[in-house]
Design a protein around this motif. Structure first.
Motif, PDB file in Angstrom:
ATOM      1  N   UNK A 134       1.031  -0.703   0.131  1.00  0.00           N
ATOM      2  CA  UNK A 134       0.177   0.007  -0.001  1.00  0.00           C
ATOM      3  C   UNK A 134       0.903   1.334   0.006  1.00  0.00           C
ATOM      4  N   UNK A 135       2.697   1.226   1.032  1.00  0.00           N
ATOM      5  CA  UNK A 135       2.788   2.352   1.453  1.00  0.00           C
ATOM      6  C   UNK A 135       3.368   2.455  -0.253  1.00  0.00           C
ATOM      7  N   UNK A 136       3.468   1.537  -1.804  1.00  0.00           N
ATOM      8  CA  UNK A 136       4.278   2.049  -2.582  1.00  0.00           C
ATOM      9  C   UNK A 136       3.051   1.904  -3.436  1.00  0.00           C
ATOM     10  N   UNK A 137       1.928   2.006  -3.315  1.00  0.00           N
ATOM     11  CA  UNK A 137       1.152   2.676  -4.562  1.00  0.00           C
ATOM     12  C   UNK A 137       0.519   1.296  -5.387  1.00  0.00           C
ATOM     13  N   UNK A 138       0.669   0.543  -4.640  1.00  0.00           N
ATOM     14  CA  UNK A 138       0.764  -0.734  -5.923  1.00  0.00           C
ATOM     15  C   UNK A 138      -1.364  -1.316  -5.698  1.00  0.00           C
ATOM     16  N   UNK A 139      -0.970  -1.391  -4.101  1.00  0.00           N
ATOM     17  CA  UNK A 139      -2.336  -1.783  -3.730  1.00  0.00           C
ATOM     18  C   UNK A 139      -3.081  -0.323  -2.989  1.00  0.00           C
ATOM     19  N   UNK A 140      -4.415  -1.415  -2.752  1.00  0.00           N
ATOM     20  CA  UNK A 140      -5.760   0.159  -2.100  1.00  0.00           C
ATOM     21  C   UNK A 140      -6.532  -0.836  -1.132  1.00  0.00           C
ATOM     22  N   UNK A 141      -6.187   0.275  -0.076  1.00  0.00           N
ATOM     23  CA  UNK A 141      -6.712  -0.961   1.252  1.00  0.00           C
ATOM     24  C   UNK A 141      -8.632   0.346   1.024  1.00  0.00           C
ATOM     25  N   UNK A 142     -10.206  -0.440   1.464  1.00  0.00           N
ATOM     26  CA  UNK A 142     -11.121   0.450   1.591  1.00  0.00           C
ATOM     27  C   UNK A 142     -11.822  -0.132   2.369  1.00  0.00           C
ATOM     28  N   UNK A 143     -12.535  -0.068   3.531  1.00  0.00           N
ATOM     29  CA  UNK A 143     -13.486  -0.449   3.968  1.00  0.00           C
ATOM     30  C   UNK A 143     -14.374  -1.509   3.386  1.00  0.00           C
ATOM     31  N   UNK A 144     -14.241  -2.581   3.780  1.00  0.00           N
ATOM     32  CA  UNK A 144     -16.019  -3.140   3.157  1.00  0.00           C
ATOM     33  C   UNK A 144     -17.302  -2.334   3.437  1.00  0.00           C
ATOM     34  N   UNK A 145     -18.188  -3.027   2.397  1.00  0.00           N
ATOM     35  CA  UNK A 145     -18.859  -2.648   2.873  1.00  0.00           C
ATOM     36  C   UNK A 145     -19.879  -3.201   3.164  1.00  0.00           C
ATOM     37  N   UNK A 146     -19.776  -4.862   3.305  1.00  0.00           N
ATOM     38  CA  UNK A 146     -21.019  -5.451   4.540  1.00  0.00           C
ATOM     39  C   UNK A 146     -20.650  -5.942   5.487  1.00  0.00           C
ATOM     40  N   UNK A 147     -18.960  -5.700   5.812  1.00  0.00           N
ATOM     41  CA  UNK A 147     -18.628  -5.978   7.487  1.00  0.00           C
ATOM     42  C   UNK A 147     -17.080  -4.991   7.880  1.00  0.00           C
ATOM     43  N   UNK A 148     -17.954  -4.327   8.607  1.00  0.00           N
ATOM     44  CA  UNK A 148     -16.999  -2.994   8.767  1.00  0.00           C
ATOM     45  C   UNK A 148     -15.015  -2.441   9.305  1.00  0.00           C
ATOM     46  N   UNK A 149     -15.249  -4.721  10.071  1.00  0.00           N
ATOM     47  CA  UNK A 149     -14.397  -5.018  10.722  1.00  0.00           C
ATOM     48  C   UNK A 149     -13.322  -5.460   9.648  1.00  0.00           C
ATOM     49  N   UNK A 150     -13.768  -5.349   8.367  1.00  0.00           N
ATOM     50  CA  UNK A 150     -13.063  -6.191   7.281  1.00  0.00           C
ATOM     51  C   UNK A 150     -12.389  -4.516   6.127  1.00  0.00           C
ATOM     52  N   UNK A 151     -11.576  -5.602   5.926  1.00  0.00           N
ATOM     53  CA  UNK A 151      -9.975  -4.108   5.189  1.00  0.00           C
ATOM     54  C   UNK A 151     -10.663  -5.079   3.361  1.00  0.00           C
ATOM     55  N   UNK A 152     -11.241  -4.439   2.392  1.00  0.00           N
ATOM     56  CA  UNK A 152     -11.099  -5.129   0.685  1.00  0.00           C
ATOM     57  C   UNK A 152     -10.040  -4.464   0.665  1.00  0.00           C
ATOM     58  N   UNK A 153      -9.338  -5.378  -0.604  1.00  0.00           N
ATOM     59  CA  UNK A 153      -7.838  -5.439  -0.919  1.00  0.00           C
ATOM     60  C   UNK A 153      -8.093  -5.050  -2.179  1.00  0.00           C
ATOM     61  N   UNK A 154      -7.422  -3.643  -3.519  1.00  0.00           N
ATOM     62  CA  UNK A 154      -7.462  -4.393  -4.865  1.00  0.00           C
ATOM     63  C   UNK A 154      -6.629  -3.523  -5.238  1.00  0.00           C
ATOM     64  N   UNK A 155      -6.250  -3.666  -6.453  1.00  0.00           N
ATOM     65  CA  UNK A 155      -4.943  -3.640  -7.284  1.00  0.00           C
ATOM     66  C   UNK A 155      -4.752  -2.132  -7.386  1.00  0.00           C
ATOM     67  N   UNK A 156      -4.119  -0.787  -6.811  1.00  0.00           N
ATOM     68  CA  UNK A 156      -3.884   0.526  -7.809  1.00  0.00           C
ATOM     69  C   UNK A 156      -3.794   0.283  -9.230  1.00  0.00           C
ATOM     70  N   UNK A 157      -3.659   1.053 -10.316  1.00  0.00           N
ATOM     71  CA  UNK A 157      -3.194   1.665 -11.616  1.00  0.00           C
ATOM     72  C   UNK A 157      -1.935   0.661 -12.069  1.00  0.00           C
TER      73      UNK A 157
END
Length: 141
Positions: free
Chosen positions: A73-96
């Motif tokens: 995440x610090x290198x900007x390769x992935x994005x962490x966002x709060x889960x829309x279904x479970x506030x305790x979880x973080x969803x991970x996606x790949x950045x551009x």
């Protein structure tokens, strides 16, 4: 005696594969580890996956995955966002930037993966694959 131990040979081979891969990446000026590549690849192949699921897919413990995810995440390769279904979880996606890195690395990773298998026949590769699956299944029991 230890050199004749099958588990030792498997572990030694796995370490050598990682070491070879890391050396190839380093020689190309790529500043991520093979393990970080695997994390990025799992995230890329599984839309909005969470850290726990990444860890399960890679058979890595929570602190290790957390450390790698934070680094990526610090290198900007992935994005962490709060889960829309479970506030305790973080969803991970790949950045551009992460997508670009993955696409640039595919040919290099393929070279790494197949270099050790170059002189094996298809039958030998199949046998090794079958044996490794059996070993993992025995350990899952």
């Amino acid at each position: 005696m230890i050199n004749n131990n099958t588990y030792f040979q498997i572990e030694l081979t796995a370490r050598r594969i990682r070491q070879y891969g890391q050396n190839v990446l380093k020689s190309q000026g790529i500043d991520i580890t093979i393990e970080q590549w695997l994390v990025m690849n799992v995230i890329n192949e599984n839309e909005s996956i969470n850290q726990i699921d990444v860890g399960e897919k890679l058979v890595k413990d929570k602190p290790t995955i957390s450390r790698m995810v934070n680094h990526l995440e610090k290198k900007g390769f992935i994005i962490k966002t709060s889960s829309s279904t479970d506030s305790r979880k973080v969803e991970l996606t790949i950045s551009k930037k992460g997508e670009t890195m993955i696409n640039n690395l595919y040919p290099i990773i393929e070279k790494i993966r197949f270099t050790g298998l170059n002189e094996l026949s298809e039958k030998e590769k199949e046998i090794i694959g079958t044996i490794l699956v059996k070993i993992r299944k025995n350990l899952d029991a």
